[in-house]
Design a protein around this motif. Structure first.
Motif, PDB file in Angstrom:
ATOM      1  N   GLN A   3      21.997  27.992  -4.213  1.00  0.00           N
ATOM      2  CA  GLN A   3      21.821  27.675  -5.626  1.00  0.00           C
ATOM      3  C   GLN A   3      22.045  28.914  -6.488  1.00  0.00           C
ATOM      4  O   GLN A   3      21.867  30.042  -6.013  1.00  0.00           O
ATOM      5  CB  GLN A   3      20.420  27.129  -5.863  1.00  0.00           C
ATOM      6  N   PRO A   4      22.402  28.731  -7.746  1.00  0.00           N
ATOM      7  CA  PRO A   4      22.521  29.873  -8.655  1.00  0.00           C
ATOM      8  C   PRO A   4      21.234  30.688  -8.659  1.00  0.00           C
ATOM      9  O   PRO A   4      20.117  30.128  -8.678  1.00  0.00           O
ATOM     10  CB  PRO A   4      22.781  29.220 -10.012  1.00  0.00           C
ATOM     11  N   GLY A   5      21.394  32.007  -8.632  1.00  0.00           N
ATOM     12  CA  GLY A   5      20.247  32.893  -8.549  1.00  0.00           C
ATOM     13  C   GLY A   5      19.833  33.234  -7.142  1.00  0.00           C
ATOM     14  O   GLY A   5      18.988  34.127  -6.933  1.00  0.00           O
ATOM     15  N   GLY A   6      20.403  32.566  -6.160  1.00  0.00           N
ATOM     16  CA  GLY A   6      20.043  32.797  -4.768  1.00  0.00           C
ATOM     17  C   GLY A   6      20.764  33.987  -4.162  1.00  0.00           C
ATOM     18  O   GLY A   6      21.514  34.693  -4.838  1.00  0.00           O
ATOM     19  N   SER A   7      20.531  34.169  -2.861  1.00  0.00           N
ATOM     20  CA  SER A   7      21.088  35.321  -2.144  1.00  0.00           C
ATOM     21  C   SER A   7      21.725  34.885  -0.839  1.00  0.00           C
ATOM     22  O   SER A   7      21.324  33.881  -0.239  1.00  0.00           O
ATOM     23  CB  SER A   7      19.979  36.339  -1.833  1.00  0.00           C
ATOM     24  N   ARG A  54      24.434  43.547  -8.422  1.00  0.00           N
ATOM     25  CA  ARG A  54      24.056  42.310  -7.722  1.00  0.00           C
ATOM     26  C   ARG A  54      24.439  42.344  -6.238  1.00  0.00           C
ATOM     27  O   ARG A  54      23.710  41.797  -5.410  1.00  0.00           O
ATOM     28  CB  ARG A  54      24.736  41.102  -8.381  1.00  0.00           C
ATOM     29  N   ASN A  90      23.054  39.161  -4.215  1.00  0.00           N
ATOM     30  CA  ASN A  90      21.876  38.652  -4.909  1.00  0.00           C
ATOM     31  C   ASN A  90      22.278  38.099  -6.272  1.00  0.00           C
ATOM     32  O   ASN A  90      23.370  38.378  -6.771  1.00  0.00           O
ATOM     33  CB  ASN A  90      20.850  39.768  -5.081  1.00  0.00           C
ATOM     34  N   SER A  91      21.377  37.333  -6.864  1.00  0.00           N
ATOM     35  CA  SER A  91      21.616  36.767  -8.206  1.00  0.00           C
ATOM     36  C   SER A  91      22.981  36.098  -8.282  1.00  0.00           C
ATOM     37  O   SER A  91      23.752  36.319  -9.229  1.00  0.00           O
ATOM     38  CB  SER A  91      21.506  37.871  -9.269  1.00  0.00           C
ATOM     39  N   LYS A  98      26.080  33.652  -8.797  1.00  0.00           N
ATOM     40  CA  LYS A  98      26.501  32.812  -9.919  1.00  0.00           C
ATOM     41  C   LYS A  98      27.567  31.827  -9.422  1.00  0.00           C
ATOM     42  O   LYS A  98      28.255  32.107  -8.441  1.00  0.00           O
ATOM     43  CB  LYS A  98      27.092  33.683 -11.022  1.00  0.00           C
ATOM     44  N   ASP A 123      30.872  33.159  -8.439  1.00  0.00           N
ATOM     45  CA  ASP A 123      31.006  33.891  -7.174  1.00  0.00           C
ATOM     46  C   ASP A 123      31.525  32.987  -6.053  1.00  0.00           C
ATOM     47  O   ASP A 123      31.817  33.478  -4.955  1.00  0.00           O
ATOM     48  CB  ASP A 123      29.663  34.485  -6.745  1.00  0.00           C
ATOM     49  N   VAL A 147      28.318  28.538  -4.598  1.00  0.00           N
ATOM     50  CA  VAL A 147      27.124  28.670  -5.433  1.00  0.00           C
ATOM     51  C   VAL A 147      27.089  27.474  -6.384  1.00  0.00           C
ATOM     52  O   VAL A 147      27.910  27.351  -7.286  1.00  0.00           O
ATOM     53  CB  VAL A 147      27.126  29.986  -6.229  1.00  0.00           C
ATOM     54  N   SER A 184      24.303  24.116  -7.948  1.00  0.00           N
ATOM     55  CA  SER A 184      23.014  23.426  -7.976  1.00  0.00           C
ATOM     56  C   SER A 184      23.186  21.959  -7.585  1.00  0.00           C
ATOM     57  O   SER A 184      22.219  21.222  -7.549  1.00  0.00           O
ATOM     58  CB  SER A 184      22.389  23.545  -9.367  1.00  0.00           C
TER      59      SER A 184
END
Length: 115
Positions: free
Chosen positions: A13-17, A66, A83-84, A86, A89, A113, A115
């Motif tokens: 998900q967006p914000g994930g790693s 990031r 990380n973080s 988008k 990416d 990436v 949701s």
């Protein structure tokens, strides 16, 4: 010669790693530079990050702060900690090794990436 095998991609998900790995068939320390590139659908392959034999590191501007590239000489592996993340990416990520006059590529690992 060197063979490269990437792993670690997936759906996040967006914000994930995610952490990508690039395992080399010979000593990472013997390779002039190892880097990560990516290619999104309908776009050209673009450089993401590089680590040289001497430890010099560079990133493309859009991933600075990031993404972190690192290497484990004992494991002959280069990592890309992302990380973080988008949506932009999202791409097929490739590992690249550069020797004088030669370029080697892995098969790629998909990062999505969404949701």
């Amino acid at each position: 010669q060197v063979q490269l095998v990437e792993s670690g991609g997936g759906l996040v998900q967006p914000g994930g790693s995610l952490r990508l790995s690039c395992a080399a068939s010979r000593s990472i320390f013997s390779i002039n530079a190892v880097g990560w590139y990516r290619q999104a659908p309908g776009k050209q392959r673009e450089w993401v990050a590089t680590i040289t034999r001497g430890g010099m590191i560079n990133y493309r501007d859009s991933v600075k702060g990031r993404f972190t590239i690192s290497r484990d000489d004992a494991e002959n592996t280069v990592y890309l900690q992302m990380n973080s993340l988008k949506p932009e990416d999202t791409a097929l990520y490739y590992c690249n090794a550069k020797d004088p006059g030669r370029d080697y590529w892995g098969q790629g690992t998909q990062v999505t990436v969404s949701s």
